[in-house]
Design a protein around this motif. Structure first.
Motif, PDB file in Angstrom:
ATOM      1  N   GLN A 251     -36.558  77.960  45.084  1.00  0.00           N
ATOM      2  CA  GLN A 251     -37.280  77.792  46.347  1.00  0.00           C
ATOM      3  C   GLN A 251     -37.516  79.141  47.021  1.00  0.00           C
ATOM      4  O   GLN A 251     -38.587  79.385  47.588  1.00  0.00           O
ATOM      5  N   TRP A 252     -36.512  80.022  46.972  1.00  0.00           N
ATOM      6  CA  TRP A 252     -36.703  81.360  47.520  1.00  0.00           C
ATOM      7  C   TRP A 252     -37.799  82.106  46.773  1.00  0.00           C
ATOM      8  O   TRP A 252     -38.645  82.775  47.378  1.00  0.00           O
ATOM      9  N   LEU A 253     -37.791  81.998  45.449  1.00  0.00           N
ATOM     10  CA  LEU A 253     -38.805  82.674  44.641  1.00  0.00           C
ATOM     11  C   LEU A 253     -40.189  82.118  44.948  1.00  0.00           C
ATOM     12  O   LEU A 253     -41.167  82.869  45.078  1.00  0.00           O
ATOM     13  N   GLY A 254     -40.284  80.799  45.073  1.00  0.00           N
ATOM     14  CA  GLY A 254     -41.556  80.187  45.429  1.00  0.00           C
ATOM     15  C   GLY A 254     -42.026  80.597  46.815  1.00  0.00           C
ATOM     16  O   GLY A 254     -43.224  80.833  47.038  1.00  0.00           O
ATOM     17  N   THR A 255     -41.080  80.711  47.753  1.00  0.00           N
ATOM     18  CA  THR A 255     -41.418  81.153  49.098  1.00  0.00           C
ATOM     19  C   THR A 255     -41.986  82.569  49.077  1.00  0.00           C
ATOM     20  O   THR A 255     -42.992  82.869  49.733  1.00  0.00           O
ATOM     21  N   LEU A 256     -41.363  83.447  48.303  1.00  0.00           N
ATOM     22  CA  LEU A 256     -41.880  84.810  48.172  1.00  0.00           C
ATOM     23  C   LEU A 256     -43.283  84.806  47.577  1.00  0.00           C
ATOM     24  O   LEU A 256     -44.141  85.603  47.985  1.00  0.00           O
ATOM     25  N   GLY A 257     -43.521  83.895  46.631  1.00  0.00           N
ATOM     26  CA  GLY A 257     -44.853  83.796  46.041  1.00  0.00           C
ATOM     27  C   GLY A 257     -45.905  83.376  47.059  1.00  0.00           C
ATOM     28  O   GLY A 257     -46.994  83.958  47.127  1.00  0.00           O
ATOM     29  N   VAL A 258     -45.575  82.374  47.880  1.00  0.00           N
ATOM     30  CA  VAL A 258     -46.517  81.917  48.900  1.00  0.00           C
ATOM     31  C   VAL A 258     -46.787  83.017  49.920  1.00  0.00           C
ATOM     32  O   VAL A 258     -47.943  83.291  50.283  1.00  0.00           O
ATOM     33  N   LEU A 259     -45.724  83.686  50.380  1.00  0.00           N
ATOM     34  CA  LEU A 259     -45.900  84.746  51.380  1.00  0.00           C
ATOM     35  C   LEU A 259     -46.652  85.938  50.797  1.00  0.00           C
ATOM     36  O   LEU A 259     -47.487  86.550  51.482  1.00  0.00           O
ATOM     37  N   LEU A 260     -46.370  86.278  49.535  1.00  0.00           N
ATOM     38  CA  LEU A 260     -47.106  87.366  48.889  1.00  0.00           C
ATOM     39  C   LEU A 260     -48.582  87.016  48.761  1.00  0.00           C
ATOM     40  O   LEU A 260     -49.458  87.854  49.004  1.00  0.00           O
ATOM     41  N   GLY A 261     -48.875  85.776  48.385  1.00  0.00           N
ATOM     42  CA  GLY A 261     -50.263  85.338  48.293  1.00  0.00           C
ATOM     43  C   GLY A 261     -50.967  85.427  49.632  1.00  0.00           C
ATOM     44  O   GLY A 261     -52.133  85.845  49.718  1.00  0.00           O
ATOM     45  N   MET A 262     -50.255  85.059  50.710  1.00  0.00           N
ATOM     46  CA  MET A 262     -50.839  85.154  52.047  1.00  0.00           C
ATOM     47  C   MET A 262     -51.101  86.602  52.435  1.00  0.00           C
ATOM     48  O   MET A 262     -52.116  86.924  53.052  1.00  0.00           O
ATOM     49  N   MET A 263     -50.195  87.514  52.054  1.00  0.00           N
ATOM     50  CA  MET A 263     -50.380  88.927  52.361  1.00  0.00           C
ATOM     51  C   MET A 263     -51.590  89.490  51.616  1.00  0.00           C
ATOM     52  O   MET A 263     -52.380  90.247  52.178  1.00  0.00           O
ATOM     53  N   VAL A 264     -51.735  89.111  50.350  1.00  0.00           N
ATOM     54  CA  VAL A 264     -52.897  89.569  49.587  1.00  0.00           C
ATOM     55  C   VAL A 264     -54.178  89.029  50.211  1.00  0.00           C
ATOM     56  O   VAL A 264     -55.187  89.735  50.335  1.00  0.00           O
ATOM     57  N   ASN A 265     -54.138  87.764  50.647  1.00  0.00           N
ATOM     58  CA  ASN A 265     -55.309  87.150  51.271  1.00  0.00           C
ATOM     59  C   ASN A 265     -55.676  87.859  52.579  1.00  0.00           C
ATOM     60  O   ASN A 265     -56.857  88.078  52.875  1.00  0.00           O
ATOM     61  N   GLN A 266     -54.658  88.225  53.376  1.00  0.00           N
ATOM     62  CA  GLN A 266     -54.903  88.829  54.679  1.00  0.00           C
ATOM     63  C   GLN A 266     -55.246  90.308  54.582  1.00  0.00           C
ATOM     64  O   GLN A 266     -56.122  90.805  55.299  1.00  0.00           O
ATOM     65  N   PHE A 267     -54.553  91.045  53.698  1.00  0.00           N
ATOM     66  CA  PHE A 267     -54.676  92.499  53.686  1.00  0.00           C
ATOM     67  C   PHE A 267     -55.407  93.046  52.466  1.00  0.00           C
ATOM     68  O   PHE A 267     -55.556  94.258  52.331  1.00  0.00           O
ATOM     69  N   GLY A 268     -55.862  92.161  51.569  1.00  0.00           N
ATOM     70  CA  GLY A 268     -56.524  92.625  50.352  1.00  0.00           C
ATOM     71  C   GLY A 268     -57.754  93.467  50.631  1.00  0.00           C
ATOM     72  O   GLY A 268     -58.008  94.464  49.946  1.00  0.00           O
TER      73      GLY A 268
END
Length: 303
Positions: free
Chosen positions: A276-293
């Motif tokens: 769950q922690w790993l999945g959470t990091l994946g979701v947050l990383l995806g959001m960061m790429v979406n916002q700051f890409g």
């Protein structure tokens, strides 16, 4: 629009993040004694009925758009979210999974508004989907135990949040409106459908028993959800979006699941599993790429 948030608006943004992050723990407290659909109905009753006598309906906006937004947010987003959390979605994980509304909004905007996503947004979507798969396949222990039904309903709630996001864009095209007025009047529309659904699912006797049993704790939960999370939270957030570019305000939403996870661990004893922690990091990383890409891409071209 201003380029950077003032100190006062930074404080407002952090208040919203804190209120929305703690929101999931408060929901769990309420769901311990009140059924999800009834709790949801009480939330929107408290957010609208005391104020419609003093707040005028938004000018320029059609009743159809306001009804659509109210139903999508009230019955769709929160009706599904509350039910999912009662059926086994941990508060911390709910705060993470619900943020996938950003990607669903992107897909819906591409399909219905003609907004073409950038390459980095597609990359962020793929990373976030990988994180969701890990969260959906994982099972926490004790208070962090998650059911498939709870997970699916929470993802569905994110989709309904995305629908309401599109309706706010439609509303913005109809003309300027006062955020608090919009929230108060749109909160009227889900009340009757939620009460009818609660009567159908829970039964009239159970509803009456729960209403008679409302104590200070339950009333406090309803007040928090209606006054702080709904009126204050959405009111301040909408004002920030009106004053600043979305690219300035939207990334702050990344802090909401952080507050949600920490508060659930401290106040509910939730302990997400490693997956769950790993999945959470994946979701947050995806959001960061979406916002700051886009910013990263522009910097790369300058080098």
């Amino acid at each position: 629009m201003s380029a950077a948030l003032s100190r006062a608006d930074w404080a407002k943004a952090l208040v919203v993040v804190l209120v929305w992050g703690l929101n999931f723990v408060v929901m769990k407290w309420g769901l311990a004694t009140v059924s999800p659909l009834l709790l949801c109905a009480l939330r929107f009753m408290a957010a609208s009925l005391p104020f419609v006598l003093f707040v005028r309906p938004p000018r320029h906006l059609s009743w159809g758009v306001m009804a659509g937004y109210g139903l999508a947010q009230g019955v769709g987003q929160f009706g599904l979210l509350f039910t999912g959390m009662q059926l086994g979605m941990p508060a911390g994980m709910a705060s993470v999974v619900l943020q996938t509304q950003a990607f669903i909004t992107m897909l819906l905007a591409a399909a219905f508004l003609g907004e073409v996503p950038h390459r980095w947004q597609w990359l962020g979507l793929c990373i976030a989907i990988g994180g969701l798969v890990l969260i959906g396949a994982a099972h926490g222990d004790g208070a962090s135990g998650m059911t498939l039904a709870g997970f699916v309903l929470t993802v569905s709630a994110a989709a309904m949040w995305s629908t309401s996001n599109l309706l706010t864009r439609v509303a913005a095209r109809q003309g300027p409106y006062e955020p608090v007025s919009f929230i108060v009047w749109t909160s009227l529309f889900p009340i009757v459908p939620l009460l009818l659904l609660s009567w159908w699912v829970d039964g009239a006797d159970t509803m009456a028993q729960q209403l008679r049993g409302l104590g200070w704790r339950e009333l406090g939960v309803v007040a928090y959800l209606a006054l702080l999370s709904t009126l204050l939270g959405y009111g301040l957030w909408t004002r920030l979006l009106q004053r600043y570019a979305a690219s300035t305000v939207a990334p702050l939403s990344l802090l909401v699941p952080v507050v949600g996870l920490v508060s659930a661990m401290l106040l509910l004893g939730e302990r997400p599993s490693a997956w769950q922690w790993l999945g959470t990091l994946g979701v947050l990383l995806g959001m960061m790429v979406n916002q700051f890409g886009g910013l990263w891409a522009r910097r790369g071209r300058r080098i």
